[in-house]
Design an enzyme around this catalytic site. Structure first.
Site, short mmCIF file in Angstrom:
data_model
loop_
_atom_site.label_atom_id
_atom_site.label_comp_id
_atom_site.label_asym_id
_atom_site.label_seq_id
_atom_site.Cartn_x
_atom_site.Cartn_y
_atom_site.Cartn_z
N HIS A 57 26.48 -1.95 39.94
CA HIS A 57 25.35 -2.80 40.34
C HIS A 57 24.86 -3.64 39.17
CE1 HIS A 57 24.68 0.81 43.07
NE2 HIS A 57 24.78 -0.17 43.94
N ASP A 115 33.74 -2.58 47.60
CA ASP A 115 33.61 -2.62 49.06
C ASP A 115 34.31 -3.88 49.56
OD1 ASP A 115 31.81 -0.28 49.59
OD2 ASP A 115 30.64 -1.31 48.11
O1 PAF Z 1 26.94 -2.23 49.53
C1 PAF Z 1 25.81 -1.76 49.78
O2 PAF Z 1 25.17 -1.09 48.95
C2 PAF Z 1 25.19 -2.01 51.14
O3 PAF Z 1 26.16 -1.99 52.15
C3 PAF Z 1 24.35 -3.30 51.21
C4 PAF Z 1 25.21 -4.52 50.99
C5 PAF Z 1 23.25 -3.25 50.17
C6 PAF Z 1 23.70 -3.41 52.58
O4 PAF Z 1 22.85 -2.35 52.85
#
Ligand code: PAF
Length: 283
Positions: A37, A150
């Site tokens: 993140h 993802d």
């Molecule tokens: O990837 C994630 O953490 C979630 O799927 C997101 C994009 C924040 C949507 O809730």
């Protein structure tokens, strides 16, 4: 940096920034922030003037209530990490703020959402698309950042943004890995010491797949079989799927072509992990 709970406050802050001529970057998250993140936030910090993140464990994208309950929630620690990389605003709404009673509209998509993760987690992508569309409408970012871990989610969100003429640029940045190769994930905290060791089989199987392609193998049946055998050698691992697909429509391939991606989803004990790797670079 400020943390706000309501849509109204978020809009007020973002609109004030825009009125000052600032561009807006956005990183949607479900919290439990890790280096993956933070790498997205650093990119947002460099490329935009006002950086917003959301921290919201979206109930609509969990098909398993136990998974939703167990999902780590640590807003205070998240706020410290976000502050450390220069985030301007955290939007951390409640479930009721995001989904008031009586809301009946969802965003859904065909084809791309029906395979791989979609097939194993019914309703998951409908929940993801709905919350991301709502967050885009609330924050109206110029650029939104997603992680390549993802892979299918990123492809689906890009498609939604294009299909619905959303005026946001979607940037998808590389997966951040632990030194031994395990993809960073908020779910890794659930792994016991033994599970953590065996969780490495995802990265190793993907690397084996890539090695085979580098050595000239193109038959996806052979590559997938070898990757599966490799994962099955780990007693705590249960495969959901191992697949090789094209990177845009994520359709299964018979022969590897440039740009193709290997996708894996494996349960290690009770923790479900996903990972992916491009097998052959585009020319
Ligand atoms: O990837 C994630 O953490 C979630 O799927 C997101 C994009 C924040 C949507 O809730």
């Amino acid at each position: 940096m400020e943390t706000v709970r309501t849509i109204e406050e978020t809009r007020r802050e973002v609109r004030a920034a825009k009125a000052d001529g600032k561009s807006v970057g956005f990183v949607p998250t479900m919290g439990a922030l890790h280096e993956g993140h933070l790498s997205l936030m650093r990119a947002g910090r460099q490329e935009t003037d006002f950086l917003v993140i959301s921290v919201f464990v979206n109930p609509k994208q969990f098909n398993d209530p136990k998974d939703l309950k167990a999902y780590p929630r640590e807003l205070k620690a998240d706020a410290e990490k976000a502050n450390g990389v220069g985030v301007d605003l955290i939007f951390a709404p409640s479930d009721a703020e995001m989904y008031p009673k009586g809301a009946v509209t969802f965003v859904d998509q065909h084809r791309l959402t029906e395979r791989w993760e979609g097939a194993h987690r019914p309703g998951h992508f409908r929940g993801v698309l709905t919350v991301v569309a709502k967050l885009f409408n609330i924050i109206e970012p110029d650029i939104a950042y997603f992680g390549r871990k993802d892979f299918q989610q990123a492809a689906i969100i890009k498609t939604m943004a294009a299909d619905l003429n959303m005026s946001v640029e979607i940037k998808v940045l590389p997966t951040v890995r632990e030194p031994d190769g395990l993809a960073m994930s908020s779910r890794n905290v659930h792994l016991s010491e033994d599970e953590r060791k065996q969780a490495l089989c995802l990265f190793r199987a993907l690397s084996r797949g890539r090695e085979m392609v580098e050595a000239g193998e193109r038959d996806t049946g052979k590559i997938v079989t070898e990757m599966k055998q490799f994962i099955d050698g780990n007693p705590l691992a249960r495969i959901d799927y191992v697949a090789i697909a094209d990177p845009d429509r994520l359709e299964k391939r018979e022969q590897v072509e440039p740009g193709d991606v290997a996708l894996v989803a494996v349960r290690i004990g009770k923790t479900r992990l996903i990972d992916n790797m491009i097998l052959l670079k585009e020319r």
